[in-house]
Design a protein around this motif. Structure first.
Motif, PDB file in Angstrom:
ATOM      1  N   THR A  10       0.797  -1.541  -0.117  1.00  0.00           N
ATOM      2  CA  THR A  10      -0.483  -0.029   0.362  1.00  0.00           C
ATOM      3  C   THR A  10       1.083   1.165  -0.290  1.00  0.00           C
ATOM      4  OG1 THR A  10      -1.326  -0.886   1.297  1.00  0.00           O
ATOM      5  CG2 THR A  10      -1.949   1.099   1.274  1.00  0.00           C
ATOM      6  N   SER A 149      -0.577   5.191  -5.876  1.00  0.00           N
ATOM      7  CA  SER A 149      -1.542   4.667  -4.988  1.00  0.00           C
ATOM      8  C   SER A 149      -1.987   4.076  -5.997  1.00  0.00           C
ATOM      9  CB  SER A 149      -2.147   5.247  -3.793  1.00  0.00           C
ATOM     10  OG  SER A 149      -2.536   4.596  -3.232  1.00  0.00           O
ATOM     11  N   ALA A 150      -3.148   5.140  -6.741  1.00  0.00           N
ATOM     12  CA  ALA A 150      -3.981   4.488  -8.055  1.00  0.00           C
ATOM     13  C   ALA A 150      -3.389   3.592  -9.119  1.00  0.00           C
ATOM     14  CB  ALA A 150      -4.563   6.260  -8.353  1.00  0.00           C
ATOM     15  N   ARG A 152      -1.149   1.415  -8.307  1.00  0.00           N
ATOM     16  CA  ARG A 152      -0.586   0.346  -7.923  1.00  0.00           C
ATOM     17  C   ARG A 152      -2.157  -0.362  -7.254  1.00  0.00           C
ATOM     18  NH1 ARG A 152      -3.258  -1.375  -2.242  1.00  0.00           N
ATOM     19  NH2 ARG A 152      -1.872  -3.103  -1.541  1.00  0.00           N
ATOM     20  N   ASP A 153      -2.889   0.101  -7.414  1.00  0.00           N
ATOM     21  CA  ASP A 153      -4.288  -0.462  -7.239  1.00  0.00           C
ATOM     22  C   ASP A 153      -4.968  -1.032  -8.391  1.00  0.00           C
ATOM     23  OD1 ASP A 153      -3.891   0.687  -4.665  1.00  0.00           O
ATOM     24  OD2 ASP A 153      -5.752   1.389  -4.588  1.00  0.00           O
ATOM     25  N   LYS A 156      -2.748  -4.249  -9.572  1.00  0.00           N
ATOM     26  CA  LYS A 156      -2.433  -5.069  -9.160  1.00  0.00           C
ATOM     27  C   LYS A 156      -3.936  -6.569  -9.203  1.00  0.00           C
ATOM     28  CE  LYS A 156      -2.679  -5.949  -4.111  1.00  0.00           C
ATOM     29  NZ  LYS A 156      -1.360  -6.825  -3.779  1.00  0.00           N
ATOM     30  N   THR A 157      -4.494  -5.891 -10.450  1.00  0.00           N
ATOM     31  CA  THR A 157      -5.508  -7.072 -10.733  1.00  0.00           C
ATOM     32  C   THR A 157      -5.508  -7.378 -11.814  1.00  0.00           C
ATOM     33  OG1 THR A 157      -7.238  -5.272 -11.652  1.00  0.00           O
ATOM     34  CG2 THR A 157      -7.618  -5.501  -8.939  1.00  0.00           C
TER      35      THR A 157
END
Length: 329
Positions: A10, A149-150, A152-153, A156-157
């Protein structure tokens, strides 16, 4: 191996970095008195800010060393998922800015530490100045941390697709038997996952031959319609798949039961042949109904007719050989 973005931690917000640095510094300051206490607070705050920001950067894989498949796919995903972002180049810039802020926190420590001589009051004032400057530096990269951060989010999928494995891409219009073929020839643990920029699911299966594991990838929403119907993001994802493919199977249904005339199916096949450098094999499925189309191979998934033959042909087209260590002598 899993995909390179799967284990990204995170990303902290600017406020979280500042709060952590100053609360730890306050604790460190209580352990000592006078000038030493102020120096200890400054050192602690600087270390926390610098290390936390540096960790944000080093957690990411080196983009320049990633497989082109992942670079193109990441670029498409960031562009489509992160509002106002310019893809992978924007991510590089964010990481560069955070790296700068990490170094700057150390510079501030070096600048002020040597000036903390004399009396404790002067040292306290200097420490407060240093804290204010450090907070400003972190706030300056607030948007960069949010962008990282955005990204990374979103990343991750990613589906677990492995560019280092020989890959057979299965293409063709919907309802021509692609997923049935992948399910039939691969193990029962086929993975399905969504590309973050489509509502459809990508299907990935594996089959092993002569101790080599082959990856079969069916990409509904991407390679099942003409290029003119794809948006920019989907077209870029197709570019990513081009890096991945060692062979392409284009399925046709000459019976027309799939809902698409054979002429448009052949047009898609021709477009894919032009686009991919890898061998492209034309596979006429539902051959139990009709063979009224020219193809490299005929089969019927529902009847189990020549399914293994098509798989053998695909593996032969890939032409993958294990690199064995050898002795020059």
């Amino acid at each position: 191996m899993s995909h390179p973005f799967e284990d990204l931690p995170t990303t902290p917000t600017a406020e979280e970095v500042i709060d952590k640095a100053f609360s730890r510094a306050a604790r460190a300051g209580k352990a000592k008195t006078g000038i030493e206490g102020q120096q200890s607070m400054l050192q602690t705050a600087s270390n926390i800010v610098s290390d936390n920001l540096q960790n944000v950067v080093t957690a990411w894989p080196d983009i320049d060393t990633l497989d082109p498949f992942y670079v193109e796919l990441a670029d498409a995903i960031i562009t489509s998922n992160v509002e106002g972002e310019g893809g992978i180049d924007a991510l590089r810039q964010h990481l560069s800015e955070v790296q700068w802020a990490s170094r700057k926190a150390k510079d501030i420590h070096s600048e002020y530490q040597g000036r903390m001589t004399g009396d404790a009051d002067t040292a306290r004032k200097l420490r407060k100045q240093a804290f204010a400057r450090m907070a400003d530096i972190v706030e300056e990269v607030e948007d960069d941390l949010a962008g990282i951060s955005a990204a990374r989010d979103a990343l991750k999928t990613l589906p677990d697709i492995r560019p280092d494995e020989p890959t057979i891409v299965v293409a063709g219009y919907p309802n021509v038997g692609k997923s049935s073929f992948v399910n039939l020839v691969t193990n029962a643990r086929n993975e399905t996952a969504s590309y973050p920029f489509t509502t459809t699911q990508i299907r990935v299966g594996h089959v092993e031959r002569d101790r080599i594991r082959y990856q079969l990838v069916d990409t509904p929403g991407l390679l099942d319609r003409p290029e003119a119907e794809r948006n920019d993001i989907e077209s870029q994802a197709v570019s990513a798949v081009e890096h991945l493919a060692d062979a392409v199977l284009v399925f046709l249904d000459a019976s027309g039961n799939c809902g698409y005339p054979i002429e448009v199916q052949l047009e898609l096949r021709d477009a894919l042949e032009d686009r991919f450098d890898a061998p492209v094999l034309t596979i006429a499925n539902k051959a139990d109904l009709t063979r009224d189309v020219e193809a490299d191979h005929y089969m019927s998934v529902t009847e189990g007719d020549n399914v293994d033959g098509v798989l053998d042909a695909a593996i032969e087209a890939v032409g993958y050989e294990i690199e064995l260590p050898f002795d020059d002598e």
